[in-house]
Design a protein around this motif. Structure first.
Motif, PDB file in Angstrom:
ATOM      1  N   ASN A 136       5.410  16.186  -3.175  1.00 37.52           N
ATOM      2  CA  ASN A 136       4.346  17.032  -3.720  1.00 37.52           C
ATOM      3  C   ASN A 136       4.811  17.709  -5.006  1.00 37.52           C
ATOM      4  OD1 ASN A 136       6.022  19.128  -2.896  1.00 37.52           O
ATOM      5  ND2 ASN A 136       4.820  19.631  -1.086  1.00 37.52           N
ATOM      6  N   GLY A 137       4.057  18.694  -5.436  1.00 30.26           N
ATOM      7  CA  GLY A 137       4.380  19.364  -6.686  1.00 30.26           C
ATOM      8  C   GLY A 137       5.764  19.999  -6.689  1.00 30.26           C
ATOM      9  N   ASP A 138       6.142  20.626  -5.581  1.00 29.24           N
ATOM     10  CA  ASP A 138       7.471  21.237  -5.492  1.00 29.24           C
ATOM     11  C   ASP A 138       8.566  20.175  -5.557  1.00 29.24           C
ATOM     12  OD1 ASP A 138       6.689  23.895  -5.334  1.00 29.24           O
ATOM     13  OD2 ASP A 138       6.422  23.836  -3.162  1.00 29.24           O
ATOM     14  N   THR A 139       8.327  19.037  -4.925  1.00 30.87           N
ATOM     15  CA  THR A 139       9.303  17.951  -4.973  1.00 30.87           C
ATOM     16  C   THR A 139       9.490  17.470  -6.405  1.00 30.87           C
ATOM     17  OG1 THR A 139       8.368  17.220  -2.849  1.00 30.87           O
ATOM     18  CG2 THR A 139       9.983  15.786  -3.886  1.00 30.87           C
ATOM     19  N   ILE A 140       8.377  17.266  -7.093  1.00 32.92           N
ATOM     20  CA  ILE A 140       8.432  16.782  -8.476  1.00 32.92           C
ATOM     21  C   ILE A 140       9.178  17.770  -9.364  1.00 32.92           C
ATOM     22  CG2 ILE A 140       7.044  16.236 -10.510  1.00 32.92           C
ATOM     23  CD1 ILE A 140       4.847  15.294  -8.540  1.00 32.92           C
ATOM     24  N   LYS A 141       8.844  19.064  -9.232  1.00 35.56           N
ATOM     25  CA  LYS A 141       9.470  20.089 -10.065  1.00 35.56           C
ATOM     26  C   LYS A 141      10.969  20.167  -9.803  1.00 35.56           C
ATOM     27  CE  LYS A 141       9.164  25.006 -11.258  1.00 35.56           C
ATOM     28  NZ  LYS A 141       8.471  26.282 -10.967  1.00 35.56           N
ATOM     29  N   THR A 142      11.361  20.195  -8.526  1.00 33.79           N
ATOM     30  CA  THR A 142      12.782  20.318  -8.190  1.00 33.79           C
ATOM     31  C   THR A 142      13.562  19.078  -8.607  1.00 33.79           C
ATOM     32  OG1 THR A 142      12.062  21.577  -6.253  1.00 33.79           O
ATOM     33  CG2 THR A 142      14.381  20.999  -6.353  1.00 33.79           C
ATOM     34  N   SER A 143      12.895  17.936  -8.593  1.00 36.63           N
ATOM     35  CA  SER A 143      13.587  16.695  -8.974  1.00 36.63           C
ATOM     36  C   SER A 143      13.684  16.541 -10.487  1.00 36.63           C
ATOM     37  CB  SER A 143      12.855  15.482  -8.393  1.00 36.63           C
ATOM     38  OG  SER A 143      11.689  15.173  -9.137  1.00 36.63           O
ATOM     39  N   ALA A 144      13.046  17.441 -11.234  1.00 37.57           N
ATOM     40  CA  ALA A 144      13.003  17.362 -12.705  1.00 37.57           C
ATOM     41  C   ALA A 144      12.409  16.031 -13.159  1.00 37.57           C
ATOM     42  CB  ALA A 144      14.395  17.570 -13.301  1.00 37.57           C
ATOM     43  N   GLY A 145      11.439  15.527 -12.390  1.00 37.26           N
ATOM     44  CA  GLY A 145      10.773  14.281 -12.755  1.00 37.26           C
ATOM     45  C   GLY A 145      11.462  13.025 -12.274  1.00 37.26           C
ATOM     46  N   ALA A 146      12.627  13.178 -11.628  1.00 38.16           N
ATOM     47  CA  ALA A 146      13.377  12.002 -11.162  1.00 38.16           C
ATOM     48  C   ALA A 146      12.623  11.230 -10.088  1.00 38.16           C
ATOM     49  CB  ALA A 146      14.748  12.434 -10.633  1.00 38.16           C
ATOM     50  N   VAL A 147      11.674  11.889  -9.428  1.00 41.74           N
ATOM     51  CA  VAL A 147      10.894  11.229  -8.383  1.00 41.74           C
ATOM     52  C   VAL A 147      10.137  10.017  -8.931  1.00 41.74           C
ATOM     53  CG1 VAL A 147       8.818  12.621  -8.674  1.00 41.74           C
ATOM     54  CG2 VAL A 147       9.341  11.680  -6.442  1.00 41.74           C
ATOM     55  N   PHE A 148       9.883   9.994 -10.251  1.00 48.63           N
ATOM     56  CA  PHE A 148       9.178   8.871 -10.861  1.00 48.63           C
ATOM     57  C   PHE A 148      10.131   7.765 -11.305  1.00 48.63           C
ATOM     58  CE2 PHE A 148       6.492  12.659 -11.827  1.00 48.63           C
ATOM     59  CZ  PHE A 148       5.420  12.316 -11.010  1.00 48.63           C
ATOM     60  N   LYS A 149      11.425   7.990 -11.126  1.00 48.11           N
ATOM     61  CA  LYS A 149      12.421   7.027 -11.601  1.00 48.11           C
ATOM     62  C   LYS A 149      13.204   6.338 -10.488  1.00 48.11           C
ATOM     63  CE  LYS A 149      13.185   9.644 -15.897  1.00 48.11           C
ATOM     64  NZ  LYS A 149      12.730   8.608 -16.830  1.00 48.11           N
ATOM     65  N   VAL A 150      13.267   6.958  -9.306  1.00 52.48           N
ATOM     66  CA  VAL A 150      14.023   6.379  -8.192  1.00 52.48           C
ATOM     67  C   VAL A 150      13.050   5.771  -7.182  1.00 52.48           C
ATOM     68  CG1 VAL A 150      15.702   6.814  -6.353  1.00 52.48           C
ATOM     69  CG2 VAL A 150      15.815   8.135  -8.477  1.00 52.48           C
ATOM     70  N   PRO A 151      13.199   4.496  -6.844  1.00 48.27           N
ATOM     71  CA  PRO A 151      12.305   3.896  -5.844  1.00 48.27           C
ATOM     72  C   PRO A 151      12.438   4.604  -4.491  1.00 48.27           C
ATOM     73  CG  PRO A 151      13.515   2.195  -7.027  1.00 48.27           C
ATOM     74  CD  PRO A 151      14.132   3.509  -7.410  1.00 48.27           C
ATOM     75  N   ILE A 152      11.305   4.929  -3.873  1.00 52.30           N
ATOM     76  CA  ILE A 152      11.295   5.565  -2.556  1.00 52.30           C
ATOM     77  C   ILE A 152      10.548   4.655  -1.592  1.00 52.30           C
ATOM     78  CG2 ILE A 152      10.583   7.588  -1.205  1.00 52.30           C
ATOM     79  CD1 ILE A 152      10.750   9.232  -3.779  1.00 52.30           C
ATOM     80  N   CYS A 153      11.161   4.399  -0.448  1.00 51.09           N
ATOM     81  CA  CYS A 153      10.549   3.557   0.584  1.00 51.09           C
ATOM     82  C   CYS A 153      10.211   4.418   1.791  1.00 51.09           C
ATOM     83  CB  CYS A 153      11.500   2.450   1.028  1.00 51.09           C
ATOM     84  SG  CYS A 153      12.061   1.368  -0.286  1.00 51.09           S
ATOM     85  N   LYS A 154       9.037   4.201   2.346  1.00 51.13           N
ATOM     86  CA  LYS A 154       8.646   4.865   3.592  1.00 51.13           C
ATOM     87  C   LYS A 154       8.635   3.830   4.698  1.00 51.13           C
ATOM     88  CE  LYS A 154       5.929   9.073   3.104  1.00 51.13           C
ATOM     89  NZ  LYS A 154       4.633   9.698   3.389  1.00 51.13           N
ATOM     90  N   VAL A 155       9.331   4.143   5.799  1.00 55.36           N
ATOM     91  CA  VAL A 155       9.406   3.194   6.912  1.00 55.36           C
ATOM     92  C   VAL A 155       8.920   3.865   8.196  1.00 55.36           C
ATOM     93  CG1 VAL A 155      11.304   1.879   5.878  1.00 55.36           C
ATOM     94  CG2 VAL A 155      11.830   3.839   7.357  1.00 55.36           C
ATOM     95  N   ASP A 156       8.518   3.038   9.167  1.00 55.92           N
ATOM     96  CA  ASP A 156       8.083   3.586  10.454  1.00 55.92           C
ATOM     97  C   ASP A 156       9.231   4.264  11.178  1.00 55.92           C
ATOM     98  OD1 ASP A 156       5.479   2.718  10.110  1.00 55.92           O
ATOM     99  OD2 ASP A 156       5.826   0.810  11.102  1.00 55.92           O
ATOM    100  N   HIS A 157      10.419   3.620  11.155  1.00 55.33           N
ATOM    101  CA  HIS A 157      11.588   4.162  11.845  1.00 55.33           C
ATOM    102  C   HIS A 157      12.834   3.962  10.984  1.00 55.33           C
ATOM    103  CE1 HIS A 157       9.301   4.692  15.530  1.00 55.33           C
ATOM    104  NE2 HIS A 157       8.886   3.445  15.441  1.00 55.33           N
ATOM    105  N   ILE A 158      13.648   4.990  10.889  1.00 53.56           N
ATOM    106  CA  ILE A 158      14.912   4.896  10.154  1.00 53.56           C
ATOM    107  C   ILE A 158      15.797   3.799  10.745  1.00 53.56           C
ATOM    108  CG2 ILE A 158      17.124   6.103   9.814  1.00 53.56           C
ATOM    109  CD1 ILE A 158      15.127   6.891   7.734  1.00 53.56           C
ATOM    110  N   LYS A 159      15.768   3.640  12.059  1.00 53.42           N
ATOM    111  CA  LYS A 159      16.608   2.618  12.702  1.00 53.42           C
ATOM    112  C   LYS A 159      16.276   1.224  12.193  1.00 53.42           C
ATOM    113  CE  LYS A 159      17.141   5.162  17.048  1.00 53.42           C
ATOM    114  NZ  LYS A 159      16.838   5.137  18.502  1.00 53.42           N
ATOM    115  N   ASP A 160      14.986   0.926  12.034  1.00 52.84           N
ATOM    116  CA  ASP A 160      14.595  -0.393  11.536  1.00 52.84           C
ATOM    117  C   ASP A 160      15.135  -0.627  10.130  1.00 52.84           C
ATOM    118  OD1 ASP A 160      13.223  -0.899  13.876  1.00 52.84           O
ATOM    119  OD2 ASP A 160      11.297  -0.195  13.097  1.00 52.84           O
ATOM    120  N   ALA A 161      15.108   0.422   9.299  1.00 51.67           N
ATOM    121  CA  ALA A 161      15.654   0.314   7.945  1.00 51.67           C
ATOM    122  C   ALA A 161      17.157   0.056   7.997  1.00 51.67           C
ATOM    123  CB  ALA A 161      15.364   1.596   7.164  1.00 51.67           C
TER     124      ALA A 161
END
Length: 244
Positions: A136-161
């Motif tokens: 969200n907005g707080d994530t974007i601000k704290t990341s200094a915009g890095a959230v748009f540069k690092v690929p983020i994956c969402k998975v059902d379970h961490i174990k599967d990843a």
């Protein structure tokens, strides 16, 4: 209805989920009843959407519009497919470095970790759909915009990843105090993924059983732990040091 950050209204939220919108979290009014709300519940469970059941006052603070007891937060980023990302990184001929976050829930910690991950060349961050901090907005601000540069994956379970990473030849290393090995005793020079736990609980014990190695930071003071984003930075820079 929808604006740049939210979708509100039961039918609108259902349609957005079915259309595979990048939804971070859905807030549902406690005690909501009716056929349409039951349909929403079915869709939320099927798609494993991160959901919180809240008083109507919370929803009224989120939006002034007629929300009908449901508000969804839209992610400002598109999430990546884990299998596609791992394959792409392996084909790039660089030594993979991934980061798994086991239900880290604080958005500012999340943002700080994303910022450090971008600075240290992390190939991707993997989070679980349920229980994880939203983008969200707080994530974007704290990341200094890095959230748009690092690929983020969402998975059902961490174990599967973890299973997929391990099957791809990527070692999973847990950041945990439940070991005698420090970060200086473990090799980060080979393809690896570092897993960090949540702020209060740390890494889930069932997840911890599946890792390939464990490492901790040496703590010389009286306080028994570091903030998770600070600890993550120490781990990532040790990986960089070993790889130079």
């Amino acid at each position: 209805m929808e604006n740049s950050t939210q979708i509100f209204g039961i039918r609108a939220v259902i349609e957005a989920i079915n259309a595979k919108k990048a939804i971070d979290k859905v807030f549902v009014q406690k005690g909501l009843r009716g056929e349409l709300s039951q349909e929403l519940e079915t869709v939320l469970r099927k798609e494993r959407i991160n959901t919180s059941y809240v008083p109507i006052e919370k929803l009224n603070r989120l939006t002034k519009n007629n929300h009908q007891g449901v508000v969804a937060q839209i992610s400002p980023v598109n999430f990546h497919d884990l299998e596609v990302l791992v394959e792409r990184v392996l084909e790039s001929n660089k030594t993979p470095l991934f980061l798994l976050l086991d239900q880290l829930s604080d958005v500012r910690n999340f943002g700080a970790i994303i910022r450090t991950a971008e600075c240290t060349g992390v190939d991707g961050i993997i989070i679980q759909k349920s229980g994880s901090a939203p983008v969200n907005g707080d994530t974007i601000k704290t990341s200094a915009g890095a959230v748009f540069k690092v690929p983020i994956c969402k998975v059902d379970h961490i174990k599967d990843a973890m299973f997929h990473l391990q099957a791809s030849g990527i070692k999973v290393i847990a950041a945990t105090e439940k070991t005698e090995d420090t970060i200086y005793d473990v090799s980060f020079a080979e393809p690896c993924a570092i897993i960090m736990g949540s702020e209060g609980r740390g890494i889930n014990p069932s997840v911890l059983k599946l890792v390939d190695a464990k490492a901790k930071l040496p703590l010389l003071g009286d306080i028994e732990s570091l903030n998770v984003s600070v600890a993550c930075g120490a781990f990532l820079y040790e990986a960089i040091r070993q790889r130079r």
